[in-house]
Design an enzyme around this catalytic site. Structure first.
Site, PDB file in Angstrom:
ATOM      1  N   ASP B 179       0.814  -1.221   0.000  1.00 30.55           N
ATOM      2  CA  ASP B 179       0.000   0.000   0.000  1.00 30.55           C
ATOM      3  C   ASP B 179       0.846   1.270   0.000  1.00 30.55           C
ATOM      4  O   ASP B 179       1.800   1.375   0.754  1.00 30.55           O
ATOM      5  CB  ASP B 179      -0.878   0.044   1.268  1.00 30.55           C
ATOM      6  N   ASN B 240      -8.456  -2.477  -2.779  1.00 32.21           N
ATOM      7  CA  ASN B 240      -9.848  -2.144  -2.480  1.00 32.21           C
ATOM      8  C   ASN B 240     -10.106  -0.635  -2.525  1.00 32.21           C
ATOM      9  O   ASN B 240     -11.261  -0.201  -2.624  1.00 32.21           O
ATOM     10  CB  ASN B 240     -10.294  -2.734  -1.129  1.00 32.21           C
ATOM     11  N   HIS B 241      -9.057   0.157  -2.510  1.00 29.27           N
ATOM     12  CA  HIS B 241      -9.254   1.606  -2.622  1.00 29.27           C
ATOM     13  C   HIS B 241      -9.277   2.084  -4.070  1.00 29.27           C
ATOM     14  O   HIS B 241      -9.486   3.263  -4.332  1.00 29.27           O
ATOM     15  CB  HIS B 241      -8.177   2.363  -1.833  1.00 29.27           C
ATOM     16  N   HIS B 475      -2.794  -4.513   2.437  1.00 28.78           N
ATOM     17  CA  HIS B 475      -4.117  -4.251   3.019  1.00 28.78           C
ATOM     18  C   HIS B 475      -4.110  -3.912   4.502  1.00 28.78           C
ATOM     19  O   HIS B 475      -5.032  -3.269   4.997  1.00 28.78           O
ATOM     20  CB  HIS B 475      -5.017  -5.467   2.769  1.00 28.78           C
ATOM     21  N   ASP B 654     -22.229  16.984  -9.784  1.00 28.46           N
ATOM     22  CA  ASP B 654     -21.294  17.416 -10.817  1.00 28.46           C
ATOM     23  C   ASP B 654     -19.893  17.611 -10.258  1.00 28.46           C
ATOM     24  O   ASP B 654     -19.030  18.195 -10.903  1.00 28.46           O
ATOM     25  CB  ASP B 654     -21.795  18.696 -11.495  1.00 28.46           C
ATOM     26  N   SER B 656     -18.574  19.520  -8.181  1.00 25.98           N
ATOM     27  CA  SER B 656     -18.023  20.878  -8.241  1.00 25.98           C
ATOM     28  C   SER B 656     -17.484  21.351  -6.904  1.00 25.98           C
ATOM     29  O   SER B 656     -16.823  22.363  -6.801  1.00 25.98           O
ATOM     30  CB  SER B 656     -19.124  21.842  -8.695  1.00 25.98           C
ATOM     31  N   ASP B 692     -22.585  30.001   4.742  1.00 28.25           N
ATOM     32  CA  ASP B 692     -22.542  30.512   3.382  1.00 28.25           C
ATOM     33  C   ASP B 692     -21.707  31.772   3.301  1.00 28.25           C
ATOM     34  O   ASP B 692     -22.215  32.878   3.322  1.00 28.25           O
ATOM     35  CB  ASP B 692     -23.951  30.764   2.851  1.00 28.25           C
ATOM     36  N   ASN B 694     -19.909  32.488   0.742  1.00 33.58           N
ATOM     37  CA  ASN B 694     -19.902  32.950  -0.647  1.00 33.58           C
ATOM     38  C   ASN B 694     -21.041  33.910  -0.923  1.00 33.58           C
ATOM     39  O   ASN B 694     -20.969  34.714  -1.832  1.00 33.58           O
ATOM     40  CB  ASN B 694     -20.055  31.779  -1.618  1.00 33.58           C
TER      41      ASN B 694
END
Lengths: 154, 766
Positions: B179, B240-241, B475, B654, B656, B692, B694
């Site tokens: 890993d 598995n990742h 793992h 999406d 974003s 918020d 923004n």
């Protein structure tokens, strides 16, 4: 009656401590630990056995046919007895200081790494190289490259 | 008198020697006790990290089970379901032509100002080496080249078999790595010590390249580049990742979106497919098996060789089964959903139906989860019946009711269909998710929720059946980077050093020559650990583990307080150690040695009793700006912040990094349903307003999650380590003037923290 209560409490508390310490090394959660970890477990509970002491304890704890594992059912009573009887008591600071002073034959007030190494890997119950390296990394003053043992104590 | 003198001399000399010997024994006894106590601390630190890791894994399983449950039970048109259903839908771009178009990079222009590597294909060794160098210098590969590289990689992976076969002929030694988890430093260290992949230096990489660490994409790009340059000498296994749904929670998705703001989404979509095309296992000389997780008692390499591996995109989303007479049944997913008979159990968050016991969906494994994917009636019935046979954990009553409802309502299906789909899926899950255990047998891996725990007898049987001699897997993190088990027939190899914390563990890689005798190399990436003694390492790691643990205690404050008050009926505000430990065990469900940990978590006691109110005051949260949200709510949100973040990222279709107010509201409603606790509209509004920043009607996920950081006021937090300048700065200096700065910090650190201080403290504590 009050005495009995406190005696029982002490035993319960002690056994809980033992159980917790045991669990740390019980990797498979099946109430067994590797016999090689017994020393660590006993010491983690505050005892200061010598290697010889450990040898005897382990002999007691092992199965008829040694499996390499020690079961909790056997460990608990043995360890309880050790703790309640206060065996393998801590080493006092005075004694420890004296011990260092004995090794410091020239009374320099400090020890050279080689000196300490010689004693601890050849005398008594000798350290392995790994143990010696570990101790040196913790004990050696990096500026002077010696062990200022007096500074360990107030 | 000469004789007398000799006798006296001998006597004193002997005495002195004896004294020296006694002194030595004393010091040895004392030191061994000290070392034992350090060892215990190291050990429980390790336990803390592992149990936190497992608890987190289980959280994730619970979440996906919950979401699957929603899928089962909510109307197809409900908002909540629509928010999440997309992750259960098949990746819509599946035909080759479309994929080539999706990979299209030609219209992406690279600005002149870009100073990173400009790749030309086909790649050569110099370019690969140049890429490594660029990443070492913190450069980022332009998305145009990323896409191009991914396209070429995909083209190659598609023609590779499920089982890589490698040979050590021509006296080639093969290097195998475990890993890496986005820790670029470790990969660079491996290349430094061992050389980069080449014709003379073949490599096998055993999965889990991404997640957790911060340079996952760079590691992938390097490995893919070398794969393209030396396709006969670089072998990649899937871990598995390498799974897009797992990546949502463990950081890879976030990393890519942050580094590639414009094209990140496309890159992720392509990687989703690429991961599914990674080979499953590698076999060396037909003698040694290399696989990420492990095996089970049903693992069959012949079957593995035949599967369509790319159909298994995610462990949490089994493929839809293909039956001969039903080629078009998956075309119209809406109509398809309605074929499930759940009409008695439909509901939505606005008209909630009782969910039934929480246990009914929380104890399900990834295996069980396959039952929530939309299917036809017949398939649904068949799958459940089969699962009831081999699943160990009991099915909820509701599922049994469902099966019987189906059996009475369904029409007998004329088409045949096989178990193959489900069997294949189990085979792959086992390969990627299993862990070895010390006792015989094979049981489902309930901790991870997929794969199994397999015993030495299973190893023996497997090796004999396939004529193999050794299994190399990864793992699991190991203290020394590697560990043998099952009579040295199974080797766990882990290459991400300092995985839990700086100093927590070493990484390792292994070399195998024609004699197939493993030769190990261990390392530890950060030079911060250079010069740190074993006690120092232990203390650092312990410090972090305890911090993490204190967080856990904090988020369970309310429950703990109730538990304490239940015991402290006279309301003295005091509680004894034993009761403290039992209460914590009950509330936290973390299997840790609380009594051993007690001195580290509790700063002082009076008469052996703890003032628990005062203790709680030491655990504090840096509050989000809103002061009006009550403590329990904050705690809850904090406790489940990983889950919350995961849901956010799922909802953020999406990719974003922003979600609308409305979706944010819905997310919190989802969370409240999952937790079965009320999150009122007032609270939600409060949270929305306070985050918020923004002011544009959308919420930045990262910013929101930033608010949930614990500020540690505990007195146990003593002084910051000196070696905590920003890792990045330190490393870039490091790469320039490696040794000099290494020594500089070494002595600087030592001057401030004399080694002997720790020994002194130990003495004081006795």
């Amino acid at each position: 009656m009050a005495d009995k209560y406190s005696a029982d409490t002490i035993i319960t508390e002690t056994q809980k401590r033992i159980s917790n310490a045991f669990d740390v090394f019980d990797h498979e959660s099946n109430k067994t630990v590797d016999v090689r970890e017994i020393g660590t477990i006993i010491r983690s509970l505050g005892c200061f056995p010598s290697e010889a002491d450990l040898h005897d304890i382990i002999a007691e704890l092992e199965e008829e046919e040694p499996t390499g594992f020690v079961r909790y059912e056997k460990f608990l009573p043995t360890m309880t007895k050790i703790l309640l009887e206060r065996k393998f008591r801590p080493i006092t600071e005075d004694l420890l200081l004296q011990a260092f002073e004995v090794l410091d034959q020239q009374k320099k007030g400090h020890l050279e790494p080689e000196e300490l190494t010689k004693y601890l890997t050849q005398e008594g119950e000798p350290f392995t190289q790994e143990e010696m390296d570990e101790m040196l990394s913790a004990a050696v003053d990096p500026d002077k490259n010696v062990i200022l043992y007096k500074d360990f104590f107030h | 008198s000469k004789k007398c003198y000799k006798l006296l001399h001998h006597f004193f000399f002997h005495r002195v020697l004896l004294k020296a010997m006694k002194a030595a024994v004393l010091i040895q006894r004392w030191y061994r006790q000290y070392a034992a106590r350090m060892e215990v601390r190291r050990r429980y630190t390790w336990n803390i990290f592992q149990s936190m890791e497992y608890a987190d894994l289980q959280d994730q399983i619970k979440l996906y089970n919950f979401l699957g449950y929603l899928m089962d039970n909510f109307t197809p048109s409900s908002t909540e379901r629509n928010l999440i259903s997309h992750i259960f839908r098949e990746n819509e771009v599946c035909r080759d032509a479309e994929w080539e178009r999706y990979f299209s990079y030609n219209n992406i222009t690279v600005p002149d100002i870009y100073s990173g590597p400009r790749l030309t294909f086909p790649l050569d060794m110099d370019q690969a080496a140049h890429l490594v160098e660029a990443f070492k210098n913190k450069q980022q590969l332009h998305s145009r080249y990323v896409l191009q590289l991914l396209l070429e990689t995909w083209k190659l992976l598609r023609v590779l078999p499920n089982i890589n076969r490698v040979s050590t002929c021509h006296s080639k030694e093969i290097t195998i790595c475990g890993d890496l988890h986005g820790q670029l430093e470790d990969l660079l260290l491996i290349f430094y010590k061992n050389g980069m992949p080449s014709l003379e230096k073949p490599y096998v990489f055993n999965g889990d390249y991404v997640d957790r660490g911060k340079d996952s994409i760079e590691i992938l790009l390097i490995l893919f580049a070398f794969l393209l340059v030396f396709p006969g000498d670089v072998y990649l296994n899937r871990g598995n990742h390498e799974d897009h749904i797992i990546n949502l929670r463990y950081g890879f998705t976030k990393e890519v979106l942050n580094k590639y703001k414009l094209h990140g989404k496309r890159i992720l979509k392509l990687l989703q497919k690429i991961f599914s095309w990674l080979p499953l296992v590698t076999v060396i000389d037909q003698r040694v098996l290399i696989v990420h997780g492990g095996i089970s008692d049903t693992t069959d390499l012949a079957l593995i060789a035949r599967v369509d591996r790319h159909r298994y995109v995610s462990a949490l989303r089994p493929p839809k089964k293909k039956t001969p007479s039903r080629t078009n049944v998956y075309a119209d997913s809406e109509r398809y959903d309605e074929m499930i008979i759940c009409k008695n159990r439909r509901g939505s968050l606005t008209f909630p139906k009782p969910f039934g016991a929480r246990e009914s969906f929380q104890r399900r494994s990834l295996q069980d989860f396959s039952s929530t994917v939309a299917r036809t009636l017949g398939e649904e019935f068949e799958v459940r019946r089969r699962q009831a046979e081999f699943s160990l954990s009991s099915f909820s009553k509701s599922h049994r009711i469902l099966s019987s409802a189906l059996s009475s309502d369904s029409e007998p299906e004329s088409s045949e269909f096989t178990d193959t789909g489900n069997d294949e899926w189990k085979q792959i899950l086992d390969l990627l998710w299993s862990d070895p255990m010390s006792h015989d047998g094979c049981i489902p891996n309930e901790v991870r929720g997929g794969g199994c725990y397999w015993g030495p007898d299973v190893t023996e049987g497997f090796l004999n059946r396939h004529n193999l001699q050794l299994i190399i897997r990864s793992h699991e993190c190991k203290q020394d980077g590697y560990e043998f088990c099952h009579n040295r027939k199974v080797l766990t190899l882990f290459s991400a050093s300092n995985y839990y914390e700086v100093g927590s563990n070493r990484g390792a890689f292994v070399r195998l020559g024609p004699d197939l005798v493993p030769y190990f190399v261990q390392y530890q990436a950060t030079s911060m650990t250079r010069g740190l003694s074993f006690p120092q390492n232990v203390k650092r790691t312990e410090h972090t583990a305890l911090k993490v643990l204190r967080e856990q205690l904090f988020v369970h404050k309310s429950d703990l307080l109730s538990a304490f008050q239940e015991i402290d009926k006279e309301n003295t505000g005091l509680i004894c150690l034993n009761d403290w430990a039992s209460a914590i065990e009950r509330v936290l469900h973390l299997d840790l040695p609380w009594r051993v940990l007690h001195p580290q978590l509790v700063s002082s006691t009076t008469d052996g009793k703890l003032d628990y109110h005062g203790w709680f005051r030491d655990l504090a949260l840096k509050k989000p700006s809103s002061e009006h949200i009550e403590q329990t709510m904050l705690e809850t949100l904090y406790r489940h912040r990983s889950t919350l973040e995961t849901i956010f990222r799922i909802v953020d279709t999406d990719n974003s990094g922003l979600i609308t107010f409305e979706d944010f509201r819905q997310t919190l409603k989802l969370l409240s349903a999952y937790l079965k606790m009320e999150i009122s509209d007032e609270v939600i509004n409060e949270l929305v307003i306070s985050t918020d920043t923004n002011n544009d009607g959308s919420i930045d996920i990262d910013e929101f999650m930033e608010a949930f950081r614990l500020v540690d006021k505990s007195r146990l937090e003593r002084g910051k380590s000196l070696l905590k300048p920003a890792t990045d700065t330190f490393l870039s200096i490091h790469t320039l003037i490696e040794l000099a700065f290494g020594f500089f910090f070494f002595f600087f650190f030592l001057k401030k923290h004399s080694f002997k201080f720790s020994l002194f403290l130990e003495l004081k504590q006795q």
